[in-house]
Design a protein around this motif. Structure first.
Motif, PDB file in Angstrom:
ATOM      1  N   TYR A 289       5.721  -9.766  -0.203  1.00 61.55           N
ATOM      2  CA  TYR A 289       4.302 -10.060   0.025  1.00 61.55           C
ATOM      3  C   TYR A 289       3.509  -8.783  -0.218  1.00 61.55           C
ATOM      4  O   TYR A 289       3.747  -7.758   0.442  1.00 61.55           O
ATOM      5  N   ARG A 290       2.591  -8.820  -1.143  1.00 63.02           N
ATOM      6  CA  ARG A 290       1.697  -7.689  -1.399  1.00 63.02           C
ATOM      7  C   ARG A 290       0.359  -7.959  -0.741  1.00 63.02           C
ATOM      8  O   ARG A 290      -0.219  -9.037  -0.903  1.00 63.02           O
ATOM      9  N   HIS A 291      -0.140  -7.007  -0.002  1.00 62.25           N
ATOM     10  CA  HIS A 291      -1.450  -7.161   0.626  1.00 62.25           C
ATOM     11  C   HIS A 291      -2.535  -6.927  -0.420  1.00 62.25           C
ATOM     12  O   HIS A 291      -2.748  -5.799  -0.891  1.00 62.25           O
ATOM     13  N   VAL A 292      -3.197  -8.002  -0.805  1.00 60.55           N
ATOM     14  CA  VAL A 292      -4.299  -7.939  -1.765  1.00 60.55           C
ATOM     15  C   VAL A 292      -5.433  -8.782  -1.183  1.00 60.55           C
ATOM     16  O   VAL A 292      -5.323 -10.003  -1.080  1.00 60.55           O
ATOM     17  N   LYS A 293      -6.505  -8.144  -0.776  1.00 58.25           N
ATOM     18  CA  LYS A 293      -7.587  -8.858  -0.095  1.00 58.25           C
ATOM     19  C   LYS A 293      -8.512  -9.592  -1.051  1.00 58.25           C
ATOM     20  O   LYS A 293      -8.975 -10.691  -0.772  1.00 58.25           O
TER      21      LYS A 293
END
Length: 541
Positions: free
Chosen positions: A249-253
């Motif tokens: 899971y990559r945190h991309v807002k």
């Protein structure tokens, strides 16, 4: 960014690392050339800044719920295809006593944790007792059965290695009790491993906030707050093994960034696409759109410790100061449907009544009645993700038309939630997802507040907003004990109508979770709750 040597130390091969480097790079301000994701790794772009802890006894956030659902087992689960159906997870079978107060579970033999330690009834009893004793945010899901720190050792017992018994204080509907046991707080932790890291009698709490002690189909390998969370296949899992060795899971807002990464093939799935970006990716032959109504509602709430917001006329006026039609047509198009009651559609007893619309004149009339003809100033804590930030700005504009000056205070998920849980906000805008598939999951938090004191043991959403409601609490308590489905539906209908007019909750819409998925991804199914989207079932061709 995860260090290269750290990845090797944690079991990533050189070949896998070289192919996965782009997938695990954290989005940053510096330009990075990315490659397609590796065949053996699923990469998701998602806003995961709400994750505060990895301990299932404390975890109570939306994205954390999905991680718990993939990494921890529990006694029972519900069928993703039909949430009304339950099946055994580590439980092979169960029975309920004639008086409806004793639940006996027989476990599947030969179970093991990811650590290799055997999973027995001792671990199940320890896990449930631990959650009650720690008494953190989600503990109320278990303590509502009459379990307390003082009695849980007697009420939750190991009979033998494959048998555990749970005693409740009242004869609840069995489906209600069982559905509660599907929640993350009922996840089973590795007693031996957790107690090896216990400090000063904390039951391993400090250690488990950032570590893993489960038996689920995947195990947590790495977590960097607001950056990345990596899962790895658990080869000790009792059931069908995860189809892929790892999930990242990559945190991309930002929705636009997610869309770009998805279109380039740098991520396999994008989870927070705006209506505009969804429309754009629909034109891409390599991307499919999947969606599902979610047991999640979006709302903003008014802290009743603020004397202005505590006025009934102000509470009602704010419900007339939301442009629901415009929000539905733009900000949540394709990702939500306007909904104004606290039970999301799909749950027993949910009604789809929408009495409110934007009516500035009516709102002004109510504000004048409250002695606030010239308006007032107030703040709103906003997690800076879409569509929440966009809705907050839309509400700011419509509030201004009635003389209310709304100051938006931006923050990440952890900041806004921490402030909200301490009752230090004026207005909070956010989301609430069902913890289990029963109407009491939302009635218990929106319509029930047994103790409004600052040091209350139970802290539902009504408590967070200091809404003291003894009569509504009695109604909610009666509804959960009603075994006749028709009578129970009538009771929840009445509760929803009570809250529509009087509550400090301005409910705006029900989430339709939507994701953009590259077409080489197979088996990705969105769940109806935060912990039922099972990435361990996903494969890639």
């Amino acid at each position: 960014m995860i260090a290269v040597k750290n990845l090797f130390a944690r079991g990533f091969t050189r070949r896998g690392l070289l192919s996965a480097t782009a997938a695990v790079l954290i989005a940053s301000t510096s330009p990075v050339v990315l490659a397609a994701t590796p065949k053996d790794t699923l990469v998701l772009a998602w806003a995961i800044d709400d994750i505060i802890t990895l301990d299932p006894a404390e975890s109570f956030e939306i994205s954390a719920g999905e991680i718990m659902g993939n990494t921890y087992d529990r006694l029972v689960r519900f069928d993703v295809a039909d949430p009304s159906k339950l099946y055994g997870d580590v439980a092979e079978s169960w029975t309920v006593s004639e008086d409806g107060k004793t639940y006996t579970f027989k476990l599947k033999p030969g179970l093991r944790f990811a650590s290799g330690n055997p999973l027995t009834a001792d671990d199940v009893a320890f896990s449930l007792r631990r959650a009650v004793k720690l008494d953190l945010s989600p503990a109320f899901i278990l303590t509502q059965f009459g379990l307390t720190k003082d009695n849980v050792a007697e009420k939750v017992k190991k009979i033998d290695d494959l048998t555990v018994v749970i005693e409740t204080d009242k004869a609840y509907a069995p489906t209600f009790v069982l559905n509660c046991l599907t929640a993350n707080v009922a996840a089973i932790v590795d007693k031996k491993l957790v107690l090896e890291h216990e400090k000063d009698g904390d039951l391993g709490y400090a250690w488990l906030k950032t570590n893993y002690a489960g038996s689920g189909p995947m195990k947590i390998r790495d977590w960097r707050a607001n950056e990345i969370l990596a899962l790895e296949r658990n080869d000790n899992y009792y059931g069908e093994k995860a189809k892929l060795p790892r999930v990242i899971y990559r945190h991309v807002k930002e929705s636009a960034t997610q869309r770009l990464l998805l279109e380039k093939g740098d991520v396999d799935i994008a989870r927070n696409l705006s209506p505009e970006d969804l429309a754009a990716v629909e034109k891409n032959a390599d991307i499919a759109i999947t969606n599902r109504p979610k047991g999640t509602i979006y709302y903003f709430s008014l802290n009743q410790k603020n004397p202005t917001l505590a006025k009934p006329e102000v509470r009602e006026a704010m419900k007339w100061l939301v442009d629901y039609d415009a929000i539905g047509a733009t900000l949540i198009k394709g990702i939500g449907t306007i909904h104004q009651t606290f039970l999301p559609m799909g749950l027993l007893g949910a009604i789809d009544e929408k009495p409110y619309k934007l009516d500035i004149a009516k709102a002004k009339e109510l504000l004048e009645k409250a002695g606030l003809k010239d308006g007032f100033s107030v703040t709103m804590d906003v997690r800076q993700t879409q569509p929440v930030a966009g809705i907050a700005e839309a509400v700011q504009r419509t509030f201004a038309q009635a003389g209310i000056k709304l100051e938006i205070i931006p923050g990440d998920g952890k900041q806004t939630l921490t402030k909200y849980r301490a009752r230090n906000h004026d207005i909070y805008i956010g989301q609430w997802g069902a913890d289990y598939w029963d109407p009491h999951t939302n009635a218990d938090t929106f319509a029930r507040n047994p103790d409004n004191s600052d040091n209350a043991a139970s802290k539902p959403l009504a408590w967070r907003n200091a809404w003291d409601i003894p009569e509504l609490t009695k109604k909610a308590d009666a509804a959960v004990l009603e075994r006749d489905p028709a009578k129970r539906v009538a009771m929840y209908t009445e509760l929803q109508r009570d809250l529509l007019k009087t509550s400090p909750f301005v409910i705006i819409y029900q989430m339709v979770e939507t994701a953009g998925v590259r077409k080489n991804v197979e088996g990705f199914v969105l769940g109806s709750t935060s912990d039922s989207t099972y990435v361990f079932r996903v494969s890639k061709n």
